[in-house]
Write an enzyme that holds these catalytic residues in place. Structure first.
Site, PDB file in Angstrom:
ATOM      1  N   HIS A   1       0.853   1.249 -13.127  1.00 34.60           N
ATOM      2  CA  HIS A   1       1.676   0.117 -13.556  1.00 34.60           C
ATOM      3  C   HIS A   1       3.148   0.530 -13.496  1.00 34.60           C
ATOM      4  CE1 HIS A   1       2.703  -3.618 -15.494  1.00 34.60           C
ATOM      5  NE2 HIS A   1       3.502  -2.934 -16.292  1.00 34.60           N
TER       6      HIS A   1
ATOM      7  N   MET B   1      -3.764  -6.761  -7.345  1.00 36.83           N
ATOM      8  CA  MET B   1      -3.129  -7.805  -8.150  1.00 36.83           C
ATOM      9  C   MET B   1      -4.096  -8.806  -8.764  1.00 36.83           C
ATOM     10  SD  MET B   1      -0.129  -6.794  -8.130  1.00 36.83           S
ATOM     11  CE  MET B   1       1.256  -6.083  -7.239  1.00 36.83           C
TER      12      MET B   1
ATOM     13  N   ASN C   1      -5.398   2.668 -13.066  1.00 31.28           N
ATOM     14  CA  ASN C   1      -4.426   1.703 -12.555  1.00 31.28           C
ATOM     15  C   ASN C   1      -3.040   2.314 -12.643  1.00 31.28           C
ATOM     16  OD1 ASN C   1      -3.305  -0.924 -11.872  1.00 31.28           O
ATOM     17  ND2 ASN C   1      -2.726  -1.126 -14.026  1.00 31.28           N
TER      18      ASN C   1
ATOM     19  N   GLY D   1       0.779  -1.240   0.000  1.00 27.36           N
ATOM     20  CA  GLY D   1       0.000   0.000   0.000  1.00 27.36           C
ATOM     21  C   GLY D   1       0.807   1.284   0.000  1.00 27.36           C
ATOM     22  N   THR D   2       2.021   1.269  -0.565  1.00 28.71           N
ATOM     23  CA  THR D   2       2.780   2.534  -0.601  1.00 28.71           C
ATOM     24  C   THR D   2       2.129   3.535  -1.555  1.00 28.71           C
ATOM     25  OG1 THR D   2       4.346   1.831  -2.323  1.00 28.71           O
ATOM     26  CG2 THR D   2       4.961   1.396  -0.031  1.00 28.71           C
ATOM     27  N   ASN D   3       1.493   3.041  -2.602  1.00 32.35           N
ATOM     28  CA  ASN D   3       0.771   3.969  -3.491  1.00 32.35           C
ATOM     29  C   ASN D   3      -0.469   4.537  -2.811  1.00 32.35           C
ATOM     30  OD1 ASN D   3       2.011   4.316  -6.268  1.00 32.35           O
ATOM     31  ND2 ASN D   3       2.181   2.098  -5.956  1.00 32.35           N
TER      32      ASN D   3
ATOM     33  N   ILE E   1      -7.203  -9.742 -11.505  1.00 32.73           N
ATOM     34  CA  ILE E   1      -7.862  -9.309 -12.745  1.00 32.73           C
ATOM     35  C   ILE E   1      -9.372  -9.506 -12.601  1.00 32.73           C
ATOM     36  CG2 ILE E   1      -8.085  -9.813 -15.219  1.00 32.73           C
ATOM     37  CD1 ILE E   1      -5.057 -10.515 -15.157  1.00 32.73           C
ATOM     38  N   LEU E   2     -10.132  -8.437 -12.854  1.00 35.68           N
ATOM     39  CA  LEU E   2     -11.592  -8.489 -12.705  1.00 35.68           C
ATOM     40  C   LEU E   2     -12.265  -8.843 -14.033  1.00 35.68           C
ATOM     41  CD1 LEU E   2     -12.142  -5.320 -10.474  1.00 35.68           C
ATOM     42  CD2 LEU E   2     -11.905  -7.701  -9.745  1.00 35.68           C
TER      43      LEU E   2
END
Ligand code: GAR
Length: 210
Positions: free
Chosen positions: A111, A92, A109, A14-16, A94-95
């Site tokens: 990346h 991480m 997102n 969770g650094t972002n 994929i929906l």
């Protein structure tokens, strides 16, 4: 301007998410508020960061569920909370395509590479930086893009590049890409969205003047 309700989806450290919380604390996202953090893992450190910032959290695990069911549970939670913008920040999983229909141009997102290089299925987390070093490219960086049903395939909002340096390891490279790229452009992109300054035309994202 309407205050945008933001949800951040996470799976790990969770650094972002922290970069977004800090940017919000500095007043850099004046037209948005992080209202909800959804984690796909109950032990994600991101949950502690959210709790410390007083943000509502929710855990929806993928394990034992079909992709469609997992996706639907997330969609329902976001709908109930009347979320305007969804941010995948180290998320991480994929929906299903249905998700991207509902949240078209309202889901972004981050990346850790310069899309369209080093992206798509299998390119996540530290693996991306391993592949960058294996290939020998001299520039890498990060991309924030609108997410659609194609993994890492949606319209690009912001990118930032850095040099690959002699002696870099996947870990040193990951750290520099995070510090110098991801943690800067993710809050910037979120802020632009909340200010209604992003206009999508096909693959192209126009950034409107302030
Ligand atoms: C970040 O580098 C993010 O860009 C990457 O995982 C890391 C999560 O770190 N995401 C992906 O690879 C998605 N394809 P964080 O949990 O500390 O924000």
């Amino acid at each position: 301007m309407k205050m945008k309700k933001i949800a951040v989806l996470v799976s790990g450290g969770g650094t972002n998410l922290q970069a977004l919380i800090d940017a919000q604390g500095r007043g850099e996202i004046p037209n948005g508020r992080i209202e909800l953090v959804i984690s796909s893992a109950s032990d994600a450190y991101a949950l502690e960061r959210a709790a410390k910032a007083g943000i509502e959290t929710c855990v929806i695990e993928r394990k034992g569920k079909k992709r469609e069911t997992f996706t639907r549970l997330i969609q329902e939670k976001l709908r109930d909370a009347q979320i305007d913008l969804v941010v995948f920040a180290g998320f991480m999983i994929i929906l299903s395509p249905a998700f991207f229909e509902e949240f078209a141009n309202r889901c972004m997102n981050v990346h850790p590479a310069l899309i369209p290089s080093f992206c798509g299925e299998g390119f996540y987390g530290l693996h991306v930086h391993e592949k960058v070093l294996e290939y020998g490219v001299k520039l890498t960086g990060a991309t924030v893009h609108f997410a659609d049903a194609v993994t890492d395939g949606g319209p690009i909002i912001l990118q930032k590049a850095i040099d690959v340096e002699e002696g870099d390891t996947p870990e040193t490279l990951q750290r520099r890409v995070m510090e110098q790229c991801e943690w800067k452009i993710l809050p910037q992109a979120v802020s632009l969205f909340c200010d209604e300054r992003l206009e999508v035309e096909g693959r192209i994202v126009h950034i409107l003047p302030a």
